[in-house]
Design an enzyme around this catalytic site. Sequence first.
Site, short mmCIF file in Angstrom:
data_model
loop_
_atom_site.label_atom_id
_atom_site.label_comp_id
_atom_site.label_asym_id
_atom_site.label_seq_id
_atom_site.Cartn_x
_atom_site.Cartn_y
_atom_site.Cartn_z
N ARG A 67 18.09 -4.88 -21.00
CA ARG A 67 19.22 -4.22 -20.34
C ARG A 67 20.14 -3.53 -21.36
O ARG A 67 20.82 -2.56 -21.03
CB ARG A 67 20.00 -5.24 -19.49
CG ARG A 67 20.58 -6.38 -20.27
CD ARG A 67 20.98 -7.55 -19.39
NE ARG A 67 19.83 -8.36 -18.99
CZ ARG A 67 19.89 -9.41 -18.19
NH1 ARG A 67 21.03 -9.80 -17.66
NH2 ARG A 67 18.80 -10.09 -17.89
N ASP A 88 9.01 -8.71 -27.95
CA ASP A 88 10.24 -9.43 -27.59
C ASP A 88 10.10 -10.90 -27.96
O ASP A 88 9.54 -11.70 -27.21
CB ASP A 88 10.51 -9.28 -26.08
CG ASP A 88 11.81 -9.96 -25.67
OD1 ASP A 88 12.58 -10.38 -26.57
OD2 ASP A 88 12.06 -10.07 -24.45
N GLU A 139 17.67 -8.46 -23.89
CA GLU A 139 17.80 -7.27 -24.72
C GLU A 139 17.42 -5.99 -23.99
O GLU A 139 17.89 -4.91 -24.34
CB GLU A 139 16.96 -7.42 -26.00
CG GLU A 139 15.47 -7.04 -25.85
CD GLU A 139 14.70 -7.88 -24.84
OE1 GLU A 139 15.16 -8.99 -24.53
OE2 GLU A 139 13.65 -7.42 -24.34
N ASP A 163 18.07 -12.59 -25.92
CA ASP A 163 16.81 -12.38 -25.21
C ASP A 163 16.99 -11.49 -23.97
O ASP A 163 16.02 -11.02 -23.39
CB ASP A 163 16.21 -13.74 -24.82
CG ASP A 163 14.75 -13.63 -24.43
OD1 ASP A 163 14.14 -12.57 -24.69
OD2 ASP A 163 14.21 -14.62 -23.86
N LYS A 185 11.72 0.93 -20.58
CA LYS A 185 11.97 -0.05 -21.66
C LYS A 185 10.73 -0.21 -22.53
O LYS A 185 9.66 -0.57 -22.03
CB LYS A 185 12.34 -1.41 -21.03
CG LYS A 185 12.29 -2.60 -22.00
CD LYS A 185 12.67 -3.92 -21.31
CE LYS A 185 12.41 -5.13 -22.22
NZ LYS A 185 12.75 -6.42 -21.58
N ASP A 188 5.96 -6.11 -23.62
CA ASP A 188 7.32 -5.82 -23.17
C ASP A 188 7.68 -4.34 -23.31
O ASP A 188 8.79 -3.92 -23.01
CB ASP A 188 8.31 -6.71 -23.95
CG ASP A 188 9.58 -7.02 -23.15
OD1 ASP A 188 9.53 -6.92 -21.91
OD2 ASP A 188 10.61 -7.34 -23.77
N LYS A 192 12.52 -17.18 -28.02
CA LYS A 192 11.74 -17.67 -26.88
C LYS A 192 10.91 -18.88 -27.30
O LYS A 192 10.57 -19.01 -28.48
CB LYS A 192 10.77 -16.57 -26.41
CG LYS A 192 11.41 -15.46 -25.61
CD LYS A 192 10.35 -14.47 -25.15
CE LYS A 192 10.96 -13.32 -24.39
NZ LYS A 192 11.59 -13.70 -23.12
#
Length: 499
Positions: free
Chosen positions: A352, A270, A350, A348, A265, A288, A277
């Site tokens: 996956r 993020d 995201e 959030d 990933k 991230d 967030k």
Amino acid sequence: MDFTAKLYSGKITGTKYHVLVVPIFEDRKLHPELKEIDKAWKNELTEAVKDEALTSLGELYIAPTPLAKGLKRVAFVGMGKRNECDLETVRRAAGLAANSLRKREIPIVTFLAEAFVPPEGDVESTCRALIEGARLGSYTFDQFKTEKETNVISTAEIHLPGNAKIRDYVPMLNEVTTLTTSSIITRDWCNTPANLATPTHLSRLAKDIAKEASLSVKILDEKACDKLGMGAFLGVSKGSNEPPQFIILDYKPTKYTKTIVMVGKAITFDSGGISLKPGKDMHIMKGDKGGGVAVLATMRAVGLLKPKKVRVVGIIPACENMPSGHATKPGDIIRTMSGKSIEVLNTDAEGRLIMADGLEYGRIEYNPDYMIDVATLTGACVIALGEQIAGYWTDFDILADAMNAAGEVTGEKVWRMPLEMEYDDQLKSQCADTQNIGKREGGAITAALFLKKFVGDIQWLHLDIAGPFWSNENRPYTPKGCTGYGPRLLYNFVAKLAE
Ligand code: BES
Ligand code: ZN
Ligand code: ZN
């Protein structure tokens, strides 16, 4: 970042080391090799080791008197109890010692290897741990500071036992140098903020790595991803002004019996998207991309160290997760490359989503024997295991065994978690094939169950590194910030599977 590790052997008294680091345990026994020096130094070493404070882990004491000829100085590093010492203790002590020397502007550190060998260790693995500790422990991230930190440790030297043949240790030296460079690269790229480390920047780095490590590289742009139907990946990216990049690196030896796909990933920032967030600590989300960068750096090691009989493919979907007028909204339904539709209840979650397309691409294009994904996926995993342990999920013991063994070797902690199918109902959507979140409780497990929907019957392992990719404190060989977790672990994992 230039760093060299060197090997020497012979009699210590004849050497010209700047600082020879030797361990001192709670029993305060002087290593036999030092007896001669002690004599020449009028028992200064014997006197020095009487100090009890000296033996606590990482404590560094540089004996004051330099010798006029040959070896210049001896430094003791505290090791604690001899019978509790293992390779991780060695790594930590080496890290603390090297960092103290760095702060004193000493760029070269030399270790008396034999004296560090723990009760259940050998000389080779001890050398490895010493070099890892020294290199990783003296790391600084100061490329954006006008006033640089003090010196870096540029050279770690190992003094081997008298009877050792240097050439026997050269493959180890080569491997540990390559792997620690990959860890340092991971730290540097992960620490680089999102205004500079964009998806485009990552794809440039991937091209550099491909050149350096003789890998083939392919970058899919937005149009190409769209053609493949990657609605999940593009659904995350579309709130951002930065173009997404789907990066593929391939190590393909002429003969191989197994194919391993690694998906990482790489969300270069993020923000949470429309499900924004909270502001506190949001800057940490520059990291991230930790899973993707770890895969890139592992591919570098694979390309340089060339494991036999195995093809390894690294897949890194890279994009930003931003809120804007173009962004995916909670409730939106997107279609993945696999054809499955997803109701996005929280933008959030995201990671996956991009991984769903990453895994599907890996499955379809390469039909691998094994597939692993690496992601800073869930805060819930950090709650479950704390900041220093990565969680992994797999239905396949062969992958679990390889992962545990790799963690043992490198000191990167991992823990197997359950793929509890009873929780799968939490991902049922009112209006799509699945939804992207379950309950808060067990959130790391439902994230893993979500990914499982995209791997078919391939033997697969999911590694959630949301805890260990970052450190809020300075640790013995890991300073604050991005830790470089991953490449050493993943390389060893791949090597185990290739055996
Ligand atoms: N990147 C985060 C996970 C994360 C959190 C990584 C803390 C490192 C440290 C991920 O994309 C995320 O935001 N996950 C959500 C999922 C939730 C909305 C179901 C989370 O963990 O809160
Ligand atoms: Zn997120
Ligand atoms: Zn994320």
